[in-house]
Design an enzyme around this catalytic site. Sequence first.
Site, PDB file in Angstrom:
ATOM      1  N   TYR A  16      29.964  21.615  68.029  1.00 25.10           N
ATOM      2  CA  TYR A  16      29.522  20.914  69.242  1.00 25.10           C
ATOM      3  C   TYR A  16      28.017  21.126  69.447  1.00 25.10           C
ATOM      4  O   TYR A  16      27.267  20.176  69.663  1.00 25.10           O
ATOM      5  CB  TYR A  16      30.311  21.410  70.462  1.00 25.10           C
ATOM      6  CG  TYR A  16      29.780  20.874  71.767  1.00 25.10           C
ATOM      7  CD1 TYR A  16      29.980  19.543  72.120  1.00 25.10           C
ATOM      8  CD2 TYR A  16      29.037  21.683  72.624  1.00 25.10           C
ATOM      9  CE1 TYR A  16      29.457  19.035  73.299  1.00 25.10           C
ATOM     10  CE2 TYR A  16      28.520  21.178  73.805  1.00 25.10           C
ATOM     11  CZ  TYR A  16      28.736  19.853  74.134  1.00 25.10           C
ATOM     12  OH  TYR A  16      28.205  19.356  75.300  1.00 25.10           O
ATOM     13  N   GLU A  38      32.596  16.824  82.043  1.00 20.58           N
ATOM     14  CA  GLU A  38      31.726  17.747  82.791  1.00 20.58           C
ATOM     15  C   GLU A  38      32.285  17.996  84.186  1.00 20.58           C
ATOM     16  O   GLU A  38      32.241  19.110  84.685  1.00 20.58           O
ATOM     17  CB  GLU A  38      30.293  17.208  82.870  1.00 20.58           C
ATOM     18  CG  GLU A  38      29.538  17.229  81.553  1.00 20.58           C
ATOM     19  CD  GLU A  38      29.186  18.615  81.032  1.00 20.58           C
ATOM     20  OE1 GLU A  38      29.285  19.613  81.778  1.00 20.58           O
ATOM     21  OE2 GLU A  38      28.801  18.695  79.849  1.00 20.58           O
ATOM     22  N   TRP A  46      32.710  25.652  79.709  1.00 19.60           N
ATOM     23  CA  TRP A  46      32.703  24.492  78.823  1.00 19.60           C
ATOM     24  C   TRP A  46      33.649  24.739  77.647  1.00 19.60           C
ATOM     25  O   TRP A  46      34.299  23.828  77.152  1.00 19.60           O
ATOM     26  CB  TRP A  46      31.295  24.169  78.339  1.00 19.60           C
ATOM     27  CG  TRP A  46      31.299  23.011  77.386  1.00 19.60           C
ATOM     28  CD1 TRP A  46      30.951  23.026  76.076  1.00 19.60           C
ATOM     29  CD2 TRP A  46      31.703  21.661  77.673  1.00 19.60           C
ATOM     30  NE1 TRP A  46      31.134  21.769  75.523  1.00 19.60           N
ATOM     31  CE2 TRP A  46      31.583  20.920  76.493  1.00 19.60           C
ATOM     32  CE3 TRP A  46      32.163  21.015  78.817  1.00 19.60           C
ATOM     33  CZ2 TRP A  46      31.901  19.564  76.403  1.00 19.60           C
ATOM     34  CZ3 TRP A  46      32.473  19.665  78.732  1.00 19.60           C
ATOM     35  CH2 TRP A  46      32.345  18.953  77.538  1.00 19.60           C
TER      36      TRP A  46
END
Length: 186
Positions: A16, A38, A46
Amino acid sequence: MNRCDWVSKEPLYMEYHDKEWGVPVYDDRKLFEMLCLEGAQAGLSWWTILQKRENYRVAFDQFDAEKIVQYSEEKLQTLKENPGIVRNKLKIQSVVTNAQSFLRIQKEYGSFANYIWGFVDHQPIINEWRSIKEVPVTTEISDAMSKKLKKDGFKFVGSTILYSYMQAVGMVNDHILECFCHPSHS
């Protein structure tokens, strides 16, 4: 190979960081997906959301806003019972609300990308941080973006969430200077 300090040794996290974070995204569906993810992250890490991202894609029809706005109460109930996503009813409902706003914005601006990238004059902001400690959690731009998105009907779009979003979709590049992903190394 130097990476930003926040990246763990988990392969999914490294991928990522290396291939997505800070890379400009102009595809409306991807921009919508990241906005929803988000928002789902609010109050969580995250890493939690990243591990569930494929489940989210399946659960929310690959973030097809046209399909999402048609969700029935039965579909929403199924989502609330889905262990593969964060089962928070407000966050789940926000995806539907955001899909409605997203489609309205697409009509008004020609694309969601035109709208969202307008906050940075359609150019990525390239920062030159020496340490992750220097990276802000909000900026005047994320504050203004939050105010505007809320006015336009979006949910889970506080300034901190939106600054994280800006980083994720490459509107701002906050790779530290010694990270191999910083544009100065290309």
